[in-house]
Design an enzyme around this catalytic site. Structure first.
Site, PDB file in Angstrom:
ATOM      1  N   LYS A 159     -74.393 -57.812  15.480  1.00  0.00           N
ATOM      2  CA  LYS A 159     -73.875 -56.749  14.593  1.00  0.00           C
ATOM      3  C   LYS A 159     -74.760 -55.500  14.656  1.00  0.00           C
ATOM      4  CE  LYS A 159     -74.221 -59.375  10.893  1.00  0.00           C
ATOM      5  NZ  LYS A 159     -74.756 -60.603  11.528  1.00  0.00           N
ATOM      6  N   ARG A 212     -70.280 -60.026   2.854  1.00  0.00           N
ATOM      7  CA  ARG A 212     -70.684 -61.358   3.323  1.00  0.00           C
ATOM      8  C   ARG A 212     -70.036 -62.464   2.508  1.00  0.00           C
ATOM      9  NH1 ARG A 212     -75.195 -59.889   6.467  1.00  0.00           N
ATOM     10  NH2 ARG A 212     -76.583 -61.647   6.576  1.00  0.00           N
ATOM     11  N   ARG A 248     -85.427 -62.680  19.641  1.00  0.00           N
ATOM     12  CA  ARG A 248     -85.254 -61.301  19.160  1.00  0.00           C
ATOM     13  C   ARG A 248     -86.598 -60.670  18.762  1.00  0.00           C
ATOM     14  NH1 ARG A 248     -81.246 -59.964  14.369  1.00  0.00           N
ATOM     15  NH2 ARG A 248     -82.420 -61.588  13.310  1.00  0.00           N
ATOM     16  N   ARG A 271     -88.881 -61.032  13.142  1.00  0.00           N
ATOM     17  CA  ARG A 271     -88.512 -61.138  11.731  1.00  0.00           C
ATOM     18  C   ARG A 271     -88.914 -62.503  11.203  1.00  0.00           C
ATOM     19  NH1 ARG A 271     -82.352 -59.023  11.113  1.00  0.00           N
ATOM     20  NH2 ARG A 271     -82.243 -60.905   9.830  1.00  0.00           N
ATOM     21  N   ARG A 296     -80.071 -70.337   7.416  1.00  0.00           N
ATOM     22  CA  ARG A 296     -79.156 -69.178   7.394  1.00  0.00           C
ATOM     23  C   ARG A 296     -77.777 -69.569   7.918  1.00  0.00           C
ATOM     24  NH1 ARG A 296     -82.512 -65.083  10.876  1.00  0.00           N
ATOM     25  NH2 ARG A 296     -80.710 -63.700  10.718  1.00  0.00           N
TER      26      ARG A 296
END
Ligand code: AP5
Ligand code: MG
Length: 227
Positions: free
Chosen positions: A22, A97, A136, A169, A180
């Protein structure tokens, strides 16, 4: 970049599981369409860095891989959309969400005599998401997104765009990623249903390379570049 390919779209919602792409695609759409990129995750991270009450409250949920409660999230989003740069609309990344957030967004936009133009679902199978999040790296200054295999920076550890340090992160740690995915995927299904019922949903294959996903999103919006 100028508003190349801009059409009468004002509010675009980017939907997808954690790690679907996203944020990566929102940056591309922002440049192509000339609309601001509004990411609730980024707003929470900024609030936390700034030491605000909202940031501290949100961080408790984010660190556990849980969604931040709707009242906090909706209030923050409402405030962000009231900023002058969002007068012509926005690209929403990570909002809504939940079904309640989707309904609140409809209401908020109705007050402005507008509506969500398109909800774009970046579809990526669960098994790919873990690898994407594990690799990431984001830049410290602005959160620009990289991946050590699929989207590496030109210079290791440095952002191509602003030269700041790349960091990982905290919620990309494996246990938090599992939390998550487990807690957020069912809510995503409800939001997808919301936009499917409204006839606004477009699905794009998020397993394609980044540039091909961008092109598919622009085609879905009827704003493909002819370059
Ligand atoms: P948020 O920051 O929104 O995190 P997220 O939804 O979990 O999504 P990510 O940012 O992890 O992934 P992404 O889809 O942006 O993928 P990216 O482009 O980085 O939210 C964080 C937390 O805040 C939530 O867990 C929640 O607690 C809270 N929160 C936020 N919004 C909320 C809301 N509305 N309500 C309640 N709570 C909320 O890409 C991932 C990686 O893949 C990168 O390394 C990238 O380079 C790579 N990649 C991207 N595309 C491709 C591709 N096509 N092929 C190969 N690699 C790719
Ligand atoms: Mg993101």
């Amino acid at each position: 970049m100028a508003r190349r390919g801009r059409r009468a779209v004002s509010v675009i919602v980017l939907l997808g599981a954690p790690g679907a792409g996203k944020g990566t695609q929102a940056e591309v759409l922002r440049d192509r369409l000339g609309l601001p990129h509004v990411a609730t995750g980024d707003l929470f991270r900024t609030a936390f860095r700034e030491g605000t009450e909202l940031g501290r409250e949100a961080q408790r949920f984010m660190a556990a891989g849980q969604l931040v409660p709707d009242d906090i999230t909706i209030g923050m989003l409402r405030e962000r959309l009231a900023a002058p740069d969002a007068a012509a609309g926005a690209i929403l990344d990570g909002f809504p969400r939940t079904a309640a957030q989707a309904a609140a967004l409809d209401e908020l936009l109705l007050d402005r005599a507008t509506a969500v133009d398109a909800a774009l679902l970046i579809d990526v199978p669960a098994e790919d998401l873990v690898l994407r999040l594990a690799g990431r790296w984001i830049c410290e200054a602005a959160g620009h997104v990289y991946h050590e295999v699929t989207n590496p920076p030109r210079e290791a550890g440095r952002c191509d765009l602003d030269g700041s340090r790349l960091i990982q992160r905290a919620d990309d740690e494996a246990t938090t990623v599992r939390a998550r995915l487990a807690s957020q995927l069912p809510a995503l299904e409800e939001v997808v249903d919301h936009y499917e019922r409204a006839g606004r949903l477009r699905r794009v294959d998020g397993r394609l390379p980044i540039a091909a996903v961008s092109e598919a999103l622009l085609v879905a919006l009827g704003a493909e570049s002819r370059s």
